[in-house]
Design a protein around this motif. Structure first.
Motif, PDB file in Angstrom:
ATOM      1  N   ASN A  21       0.826  -1.212   0.000  1.00 39.20           N
ATOM      2  CA  ASN A  21       0.000   0.000   0.000  1.00 39.20           C
ATOM      3  C   ASN A  21       0.862   1.265   0.000  1.00 39.20           C
ATOM      4  OD1 ASN A  21      -2.521  -1.244  -0.102  1.00 39.20           O
ATOM      5  ND2 ASN A  21      -2.633  -1.464   2.124  1.00 39.20           N
ATOM      6  N   ARG A  27       2.015   2.157  -3.433  1.00 37.27           N
ATOM      7  CA  ARG A  27       1.078   2.755  -4.393  1.00 37.27           C
ATOM      8  C   ARG A  27       1.301   4.255  -4.540  1.00 37.27           C
ATOM      9  NH1 ARG A  27       1.106  -0.810  -7.024  1.00 37.27           N
ATOM     10  NH2 ARG A  27       2.592  -1.576  -5.523  1.00 37.27           N
ATOM     11  N   TYR A  50       0.978  -1.270 -14.958  1.00 37.39           N
ATOM     12  CA  TYR A  50      -0.175  -0.362 -14.836  1.00 37.39           C
ATOM     13  C   TYR A  50      -0.999  -0.250 -16.114  1.00 37.39           C
ATOM     14  CZ  TYR A  50       1.361   1.191 -10.211  1.00 37.39           C
ATOM     15  OH  TYR A  50       1.706   1.234  -8.881  1.00 37.39           O
ATOM     16  N   TRP A  70      -9.233   2.016  -8.239  1.00 36.96           N
ATOM     17  CA  TRP A  70      -8.457   0.787  -8.514  1.00 36.96           C
ATOM     18  C   TRP A  70      -7.174   0.706  -7.704  1.00 36.96           C
ATOM     19  CZ3 TRP A  70      -3.785   0.856 -11.665  1.00 36.96           C
ATOM     20  CH2 TRP A  70      -3.433   2.135 -12.140  1.00 36.96           C
ATOM     21  N   GLU A  71      -6.693   1.821  -7.163  1.00 43.99           N
ATOM     22  CA  GLU A  71      -5.530   1.817  -6.274  1.00 43.99           C
ATOM     23  C   GLU A  71      -5.771   2.865  -5.185  1.00 43.99           C
ATOM     24  OE1 GLU A  71      -3.202  -0.162  -6.050  1.00 43.99           O
ATOM     25  OE2 GLU A  71      -2.572  -0.994  -7.985  1.00 43.99           O
TER      26      GLU A  71
END
Length: 242
Positions: free
Chosen positions: A51, A54, A158, A190-191
């Motif tokens: 996380n 990201r 990506y 999506w992220e």
């Protein structure tokens, strides 16, 4: 009066550190979990590190757009990205797939390169002042969709959404607020953890900072190669991370 905030080099450091955290989890820790025995605490650490990772990609997309707008030679910029995409592919494949060459998934430099080429194509269309607004709008939309299709077809990191996010930054380049708002909307579904990247992006002060032009270019393949050597020494070098 000098504008306060984060320089481009500060943003690069944030992106590089968060990317490194992500890649340690995605290459070393995931292999330990898969082949060394499951551990709930280690798995939770893995999720936290992924996380955190990201945060990196939106910053790299933003800096790509900034570089595109300020570079003196866009063709040379594209050539540089293409060269490092090629150089990085073997370390990328070794780190994530345990193979010297895996054509099924390409490193993030290819995504950035396609985003750059898409911006170039978009500008080429929009600069045709003799064309009607409708023609320029239609062809520029096709250029964006073509860039997204190429990323998906080549299976770059990506993929199509990566190119779309680059174009969101570029289309709203005249307003930092709009870049942040629409950038968050592009990523959040999506992220979700990527939205935290927009805090340092918002505080970008427009300054280049100290010189580190080639640091990221070199860091990307080198750190992937080091991570591969680590998992190789651990006995997991010949197995894919995912």
């Amino acid at each position: 009066m000098e504008r306060k905030g984060l320089s481009g080099s500060a943003l690069k450091i944030i992106a590089i550190v968060t990317m490194l955290i992500d890649h340690i989890a995605a290459t070393v820790i995931i292999r330990i979990l898969k082949f060394g025995g499951y551990n709930d605490g280690l798995y939770q650490l893995y999720r936290v590190m992924r996380n955190i990772g990201r945060i990196a990609f939106p910053i790299f997309c933003f800096l790509l757009v900034e570089g595109f707008m300020h570079t003196r030679d866009r063709e040379k910029y594209a050539l540089r990205l293409g060269c490092f995409a090629a150089v990085s592919e073997i370390p990328f494949d070794l780190a994530f797939n345990g193979k010297v060459l895996e054509v099924g998934y390409q490193n993030v430099f290819f995504t950035l390169l396609l985003g750059l080429l898409t911006m170039m194509a978009y500008d080429a269309v929009m600069n045709q002042s003799r064309w009607s607004v409708w023609k320029r709008t239609a062809l520029s939309t096709i250029a964006i969709l073509a860039g997204m299709f190429a990323a998906e077809f080549l299976s770059t990191d990506y993929g199509a959404l990566g190119v779309l996010c680059i174009m969101v930054f570029y289309l709203f380049r005249r307003s930092r607020i709009q870049q942040v708002v629409f950038g968050c909307l592009a990523f959040v579904w999506w992220e979700w953890a990527a939205v935290f990247a927009f805090v340092p992006i918002f505080y970008y002060n427009g300054k280049r900072g100290f010189g580190m032009k080639y640091f990221f270019y070199a860091f990307y393949p080198v750190h992937l190669l080091i991570l591969y050597l680590i998992v190789y020494k651990m006995g997991y070098g010949s197995v894919p991370a995912i």
